[in-house]
Design a protein around this motif. Structure first.
Motif, short mmCIF file in Angstrom:
data_model
loop_
_atom_site.label_atom_id
_atom_site.label_comp_id
_atom_site.label_asym_id
_atom_site.label_seq_id
_atom_site.Cartn_x
_atom_site.Cartn_y
_atom_site.Cartn_z
N GLN A 1 77.21 82.59 -15.75
CA GLN A 1 77.81 83.89 -16.08
C GLN A 1 77.65 84.83 -14.90
N THR A 2 78.59 85.76 -14.78
CA THR A 2 78.43 86.82 -13.78
C THR A 2 77.69 87.98 -14.44
N PRO A 3 77.08 88.87 -13.65
CA PRO A 3 76.21 89.90 -14.24
C PRO A 3 76.91 90.96 -15.09
N GLY A 4 78.19 91.20 -14.92
CA GLY A 4 78.86 92.24 -15.70
C GLY A 4 78.40 93.63 -15.26
N GLN A 5 78.60 94.61 -16.12
CA GLN A 5 78.24 96.00 -15.82
C GLN A 5 76.85 96.30 -16.41
N ALA A 6 75.94 96.75 -15.56
CA ALA A 6 74.55 97.00 -15.99
C ALA A 6 74.49 98.06 -17.09
N TYR A 7 75.30 99.12 -16.99
CA TYR A 7 75.21 100.22 -17.97
C TYR A 7 75.70 99.81 -19.36
N LEU A 8 76.48 98.72 -19.46
CA LEU A 8 76.99 98.27 -20.77
C LEU A 8 76.03 97.33 -21.49
N GLN A 9 75.09 96.73 -20.78
CA GLN A 9 74.24 95.69 -21.35
C GLN A 9 73.48 96.20 -22.57
N GLY A 10 73.68 95.51 -23.69
CA GLY A 10 73.00 95.88 -24.92
C GLY A 10 73.95 95.96 -26.09
N GLU A 11 73.50 96.62 -27.15
CA GLU A 11 74.29 96.76 -28.38
C GLU A 11 74.70 98.22 -28.57
N TRP A 12 75.95 98.41 -28.92
CA TRP A 12 76.54 99.73 -29.12
C TRP A 12 77.14 99.80 -30.51
N GLN A 13 76.96 100.92 -31.18
CA GLN A 13 77.41 101.09 -32.55
C GLN A 13 78.24 102.36 -32.71
N GLN A 14 79.34 102.24 -33.43
CA GLN A 14 80.12 103.40 -33.85
C GLN A 14 79.80 103.62 -35.32
N ASP A 15 79.19 104.76 -35.64
CA ASP A 15 78.76 105.02 -37.02
C ASP A 15 79.85 105.67 -37.87
N SER A 16 80.66 106.51 -37.25
CA SER A 16 81.70 107.22 -38.00
C SER A 16 82.76 107.70 -37.02
N ILE A 17 83.86 108.18 -37.57
CA ILE A 17 84.90 108.81 -36.75
C ILE A 17 85.25 110.15 -37.38
N ALA A 18 85.72 111.04 -36.56
CA ALA A 18 86.08 112.38 -37.06
C ALA A 18 87.16 112.27 -38.11
N GLY A 19 86.95 112.90 -39.24
CA GLY A 19 87.96 112.94 -40.30
C GLY A 19 88.17 111.63 -41.03
N GLN A 20 87.19 110.75 -41.01
CA GLN A 20 87.40 109.44 -41.63
C GLN A 20 87.64 109.52 -43.14
N LYS A 21 87.13 110.55 -43.81
CA LYS A 21 87.35 110.69 -45.25
C LYS A 21 88.81 110.98 -45.58
N GLN A 22 89.52 111.59 -44.63
CA GLN A 22 90.93 111.91 -44.85
C GLN A 22 91.86 110.75 -44.45
N LEU A 23 91.36 109.78 -43.70
CA LEU A 23 92.20 108.68 -43.22
C LEU A 23 92.41 107.63 -44.31
N LEU A 24 93.60 107.04 -44.32
CA LEU A 24 93.87 105.95 -45.26
C LEU A 24 93.28 104.63 -44.76
N ASN A 25 93.28 104.44 -43.44
CA ASN A 25 92.75 103.23 -42.82
C ASN A 25 91.96 103.61 -41.57
N TYR A 26 90.85 102.96 -41.35
CA TYR A 26 90.11 103.14 -40.11
C TYR A 26 89.16 101.96 -39.91
N SER A 27 88.65 101.84 -38.70
CA SER A 27 87.71 100.77 -38.36
C SER A 27 86.54 101.35 -37.60
N LEU A 28 85.37 100.74 -37.81
CA LEU A 28 84.15 101.08 -37.08
C LEU A 28 83.69 99.83 -36.32
#
Length: 173
Positions: A33-60
């Motif tokens: 494998q190549t090293p990739g980007q050092a600042y990205l290494q790890g786990e990232w989570q999206q907990d919510s999005i602005a106005g998600q209660k008003q949206l009919l469809n969304y993804s996290l």
């Protein structure tokens, strides 16, 4: 007496051209494998999005970067009743992708495949998307532990926070 074997000037030039062409056109794929980007290494989570209660469809999104590879989990939600679909459970479903990424300037190109939960390749008879995953993101580091991924095909950006930092330990391919 035998005549000595001679190559014409054209033949010599043609052989030299072919050797030169093959030397510059072929190369082995890396075995690590190549090293990739050092600042990205790890786990990232999206907990919510602005106005998600008003949206009919969304993804996290949950993203895990390891060297030049990624695994992405997409939790999708829908308030729209699409009928008796056995793939959605009360308007919720999960999709998985895995693959590799490269970054050029502020653009992250993630290319891979849709997978099952155990990261085996998803077949076309399964629910939702299958086959290739290919997405470009404009990436903006908002803080040391907050990154925004603005997808080329999605209106809502992914604001993900770092939940676990790792470092790249290249693995054999």
């Amino acid at each position: 007496m035998q005549k000595p074997f001679r190559l014409s000037l054209f033949t010599v030039r043609l052989l030299a051209f072919i050797l030169l062409l093959s030397a510059f056109s072929c190369h082995f794929n890396p075995d690590m494998q190549t090293p990739g980007q050092a600042y990205l290494q790890g786990e990232w989570q999206q907990d919510s999005i602005a106005g998600q209660k008003q949206l009919l469809n969304y993804s996290l999104y949950h993203l895990k970067f390891s060297c030049d590879s990624f695994v992405m989990t997409i939790h999708s939600y829908s308030k729209v009743n699409s009928g008796g679909d056995s793939c959605t459970s009360k308007g919720q479903w999960i999709e998985y992708c895995k693959g590799t990424y490269i970054q050029k300037h502020d653009t992250l190109h993630m290319k891979g495949l849709f997978c099952n939960a155990d990261l085996t390749i998803k077949d076309e008879k399964s629910c939702f998307r299958y086959g290739d995953y290919d997405e470009y993101f404009k990436i903006r580091k908002k803080a040391d532990s907050l990154i925004q991924f603005a997808g080329a095909t999605n209106v809502i950006p992914i604001n993900a926070h770092l939940i676990k930092r790792t470092s790249c330990v290249p693995k054999p391919l």
